[in-house]
Design a protein around this motif. Sequence first.
Motif: not given
Ligand code: ZN
Length: 154
Positions: A38, A40, A64, A67, A128, A131
């Motif tokens: 992602c 992060d 994101c 996170t 997700r 995250c």
């Molecule tokens: Zn993320």
Amino acid sequence: MNLKELYQEIILEHGKNPRNLRKTDNFTRDAKGNNPLCGDNVHIYLKLNNNNKVEDISFEGSGCAITMASASIMTDLVRGKEEKEVKEIVTDFLNMIKEKDELSTQLLNEDEKTKLMCLSGVKQYPMRVKCATLSWHTLTSAMNNSQEIASTED
Ligand code: ZN
């Protein structure tokens, strides 16, 4: 507003205005983590006092909304806790995100548990989940004094 909307509201709010997004002065432990899928990145700074209590915890990083919200909520909830209590909260949170319906720790009050349950919506989405758990794995690395970068892709 139903529960799902309330949860989303809290995540968006923390994502936009993350708490503890700074570098702790005189931190005693720290660790970095990343979630390449992602994009992060987090860097957790931990300051334990002589009684092994979290005197301060903060983070730097970017990522994101999930996170950022997760790191924001986590850093708020573990401040003032003893190291072993922090470990219990981390384990309980990770169990909840992976399989259980609820949190079982007695170390958090209902209000604090509600904030963590906001992140339960990611369960159906494995991407997700990475995250949501990144900062928690990174906190574990910091407590273990690990020099390795925590990754969601081990
Ligand atoms: Zn993320």
